[in-house]
Design an enzyme around this catalytic site. Structure first.
Site, PDB file in Angstrom:
ATOM      1  N   GLY A 138      41.418  43.694  41.042  1.00  0.00           N
ATOM      2  CA  GLY A 138      41.324  44.944  41.792  1.00  0.00           C
ATOM      3  C   GLY A 138      41.058  46.162  40.932  1.00  0.00           C
ATOM      4  O   GLY A 138      41.184  47.291  41.387  1.00  0.00           O
TER       5      GLY A 138
ATOM      6  N   ASN B 143      40.132  35.778  49.339  1.00  0.00           N
ATOM      7  CA  ASN B 143      41.541  36.165  49.445  1.00  0.00           C
ATOM      8  C   ASN B 143      41.586  37.558  50.062  1.00  0.00           C
ATOM      9  O   ASN B 143      41.381  38.546  49.375  1.00  0.00           O
ATOM     10  CB  ASN B 143      42.178  36.156  48.047  1.00  0.00           C
ATOM     11  CG  ASN B 143      43.611  36.683  48.070  1.00  0.00           C
ATOM     12  OD1 ASN B 143      44.202  36.842  49.141  1.00  0.00           O
ATOM     13  ND2 ASN B 143      44.157  36.960  46.903  1.00  0.00           N
TER      14      ASN B 143
ATOM     15  N   HIS C 251      49.939  33.720  43.084  1.00  0.00           N
ATOM     16  CA  HIS C 251      49.060  34.864  42.816  1.00  0.00           C
ATOM     17  C   HIS C 251      49.844  35.914  42.029  1.00  0.00           C
ATOM     18  O   HIS C 251      51.044  36.075  42.229  1.00  0.00           O
ATOM     19  CB  HIS C 251      48.566  35.450  44.146  1.00  0.00           C
ATOM     20  CG  HIS C 251      47.508  36.484  43.938  1.00  0.00           C
ATOM     21  ND1 HIS C 251      47.809  37.783  43.611  1.00  0.00           N
ATOM     22  CD2 HIS C 251      46.156  36.404  43.987  1.00  0.00           C
ATOM     23  CE1 HIS C 251      46.681  38.460  43.477  1.00  0.00           C
ATOM     24  NE2 HIS C 251      45.668  37.647  43.687  1.00  0.00           N
TER      25      HIS C 251
ATOM     26  N   GLU D 218      43.133  34.244  36.726  1.00  0.00           N
ATOM     27  CA  GLU D 218      42.980  35.627  37.169  1.00  0.00           C
ATOM     28  C   GLU D 218      43.719  36.543  36.210  1.00  0.00           C
ATOM     29  O   GLU D 218      44.924  36.797  36.391  1.00  0.00           O
ATOM     30  CB  GLU D 218      43.559  35.806  38.579  1.00  0.00           C
ATOM     31  CG  GLU D 218      42.862  34.987  39.628  1.00  0.00           C
ATOM     32  CD  GLU D 218      42.961  35.655  40.998  1.00  0.00           C
ATOM     33  OE1 GLU D 218      41.909  35.888  41.602  1.00  0.00           O
ATOM     34  OE2 GLU D 218      44.085  35.956  41.431  1.00  0.00           O
TER      35      GLU D 218
HETATM   36  P1  PGA Z   1      39.814  41.214  43.329  1.00  0.00           P
HETATM   37  O1  PGA Z   1      41.074  40.278  43.645  1.00  0.00           O
HETATM   38  O2  PGA Z   1      38.574  40.384  43.513  1.00  0.00           O
HETATM   39  O3  PGA Z   1      39.911  42.336  44.322  1.00  0.00           O
HETATM   40  O4  PGA Z   1      39.978  41.691  41.913  1.00  0.00           O
HETATM   41  C1  PGA Z   1      41.093  38.945  43.223  1.00  0.00           C
HETATM   42  C2  PGA Z   1      42.398  38.329  43.597  1.00  0.00           C
HETATM   43  O5  PGA Z   1      43.428  39.019  43.525  1.00  0.00           O
HETATM   44  O6  PGA Z   1      42.463  37.152  43.983  1.00  0.00           O
END
Ligand code: PGA
Length: 237
Positions: free
Chosen positions: A167, A7, A92, A161
């Site tokens: 993030g 992503n 998301h 998630e």
């Molecule tokens: P990340 O994002 O791996 O940067 O934590 C995952 C996502 O938002 O799908």
């Protein structure tokens, strides 16, 4: 087959996407045994991120809730499919939080994906406050309710998630991940073609134990997917 979805969010240019595709192609050679790869760039980068050899497929990060019409700035599921996408990320947490998307609109987006034959990658996950209040399970039930009218025979990917892990560099433990995925599998027990992903700060360093968590069929990867070697390393796990 494990599934690994990149992503990219709102990152890269066409030149950067092409460079990524070339590097990923070099890195994986004839492909990675046992791994299905998907790259989900922003729409203008789809062509640049494509692999003519089919070693990875394309996804998009969002689709419109309507099929067609006067919706300035929107991109329909049919357009994404026509541009080569096989998958679409739906719901998301950034769409939920920053763009106010919730159950009814996400149910419509899933329906548009079905009409266009895109496999939805439906994202769920609790916030830190919900987790602290012991509401993780309740949150998952509420969010998955958007799938109620989606036919159970259709192929579906659900990505767990936790919002606090996205993030942030704070990954869920394999235990957290496993218990959420087992719960999701129970809620969706009538599904005949269901794959479950974990997402949230997955890196080449932390991916192995997470992939061993119960019911984990792969990852939805943000930050680490911007680098072709890092993405390939995770898929090799
Ligand atoms: P990340 O994002 O791996 O940067 O934590 C995952 C996502 O938002 O799908």
């Amino acid at each position: 087959m494990k599934l690994f979805v990149a992503n990219w969010k709102m990152h890269k240019t066409r030149a950067a996407a092409r460079a990524f595709a070339e590097e990923l192609g070099r890195t994986i050679g004839d492909g990675i045994a046992g791994a299905e790869l998907v790259v989900a760039p922003a729409y203008p980068l789809l062509d640049a991120a494509r692999d003519d050899r089919g070693r990875w497929r394309l996804g998009c990060q969002n689709v419109a809730s309507e099929a067609e019409g006067a919706f300035t700035g929107e991109v329909s599921a049919a357009m994404a499919a026509d541009a080569g996408c096989a998958y679409a990320i739906v719901g998301h947490s950034e769409r939920r939080r920053l763009f106010g998307e919730d159950g009814p609109v996400l149910a419509k987006k899933v329906a548009r994906c079905r009409e266009a034959r895109l496999v939805p990658i439906f994202c769920v996950g609790e916030t830190e406050e919900e987790r602290d209040a012991g509401l993780t399970a309740t949150t998952l039930v509420r969010q998955l309710d958007a799938l109620r009218s989606d036919a159970s025979a259709q192929p579906l990917v659900v990505a767990y998630e936790p919002v606090w892990a996205i993030g942030s560099g704070r990954t869920a433990t394999p235990e957290d991940c496993g218990s959420a995925l087992v719960h999701i599998a129970e809620i969706l027990s009538d599904r005949r073609d269901l794959r479950l992903l974990y997402g949230g700060s997955v890196t080449p360093e932390n991916c192995r134990p997470l992939l061993g968590a119960p019911r984990t069929d792969g990852f939805l990867i943000g930050g680490s997917s911007l680098s072709a070697p890092a993405f390939a390393t995770i898929a090799r796990a």
